[in-house]
Design an enzyme around this catalytic site. Structure first.
Site, PDB file in Angstrom:
ATOM      1  N   TYR A 106       0.847  -1.189   0.000  1.00 48.10           N
ATOM      2  CA  TYR A 106       0.000   0.000   0.000  1.00 48.10           C
ATOM      3  C   TYR A 106       0.880   1.235   0.000  1.00 48.10           C
ATOM      4  CZ  TYR A 106       0.633   1.140   4.993  1.00 48.10           C
ATOM      5  OH  TYR A 106       1.155   1.507   6.211  1.00 48.10           O
ATOM      6  N   CYS A 107       0.286   2.366  -0.321  1.00 43.04           N
ATOM      7  CA  CYS A 107       1.029   3.625  -0.376  1.00 43.04           C
ATOM      8  C   CYS A 107       0.110   4.744   0.093  1.00 43.04           C
ATOM      9  CB  CYS A 107       1.556   3.863  -1.792  1.00 43.04           C
ATOM     10  SG  CYS A 107       0.267   3.920  -3.049  1.00 43.04           S
ATOM     11  N   GLY A 108       0.194   5.892  -0.536  1.00 43.44           N
ATOM     12  CA  GLY A 108      -0.679   7.002  -0.171  1.00 43.44           C
ATOM     13  C   GLY A 108      -2.041   6.914  -0.822  1.00 43.44           C
TER      14      GLY A 108
END
Length: 142
Positions: A100-102
Site C-alpha cells: 500500500y502507499c498514499g
C-alpha cells in the site's frame, strides 16, 4: 493480393484457438479496509508501506507495516534493479505481502517489482493510506 475465404477461416480459427486455450492470468489480488483490519497483527501477513521516505512512514502507517519505499526498486538510471536484487529486497512469500502507499498508485510499483523478481503476485490495497485514515476508529501508528 487479398486473403481468400479459406485463409480467412484459418486465421479466425487460429485466433479463436489462442483466445480460448491460453491460460488465464489472474488479476492482482485486491483487499479492502475490512480485510486489512482483520489481518493487522497476524504473523503470516506482511504490510509494506511504499511511500517515499522514512519521514512519511513515521508520520503515520498501518500498525505492523514495514517501510519499503518503491524508489529502492530502481537503479540510478531509473530502470528496475536486477531480479536477484529485488528478490532479496522483498520479505517472505509474496502471497502474504500486502502493498500500500498514499493512494494506491506507487504500491503497484512494488507489485511489478515483485513480479520482475520472479515472486508470486502480492496483494494490493488500492485504497491505501488515504482511504485508511478517513475513519478515525481504524488503528494507526502514530
Amino acid at each position: 493480393v487479398g486473403l481468400g475465404p479459406a485463409m480467412k477461416k484459418i486465421i479466425l480459427l487460429f485466433v479463436l484457438a489462442v483466445f480460448f486455450t491460453a491460460p488465464a492470468r489472474s488479476a492482482t489480488p485486491l483487499v479492502d479496509t475490512a480485510w486489512i483490519k482483520d489481518h493487522i497483527g497476524k504473523p503470516n501477513v506482511i504490510f509494506l508501506n511504499v511511500r517515499g521516505s522514512a519521514g512519511v512512514f513515521r508520520a503515520g502507517h498501518i500498525p505492523g507495516a514495514h517501510c519499503l519505499p518503491f524508489q529502492g526498486n530502481l537503479g540510478s538510471d531509473g530502470r528496475f534493479k536486477s531480479p536477484e536484487f529485488l528478490r532479496q529486497r522483498f520479505p517472505g512469500s509474496a502471497s502474504n505481502v500486502v502493498c500500500y502507499c498514499g493512494s494506491g498508485i506507487t504500491a503497484a510499483h512494488n507489485v511489478l517489482a515483485m513480479r520482475i523478481a520472479g515472486l508470486e503476485e502480492p496483494i494490493l490495497y488500492p485504497g491505501s493510506w488515504s482511504e485508511w485514515i478517513v475513519d478515525p476508529n481504524r488503528p494507526r501508528v502514530p
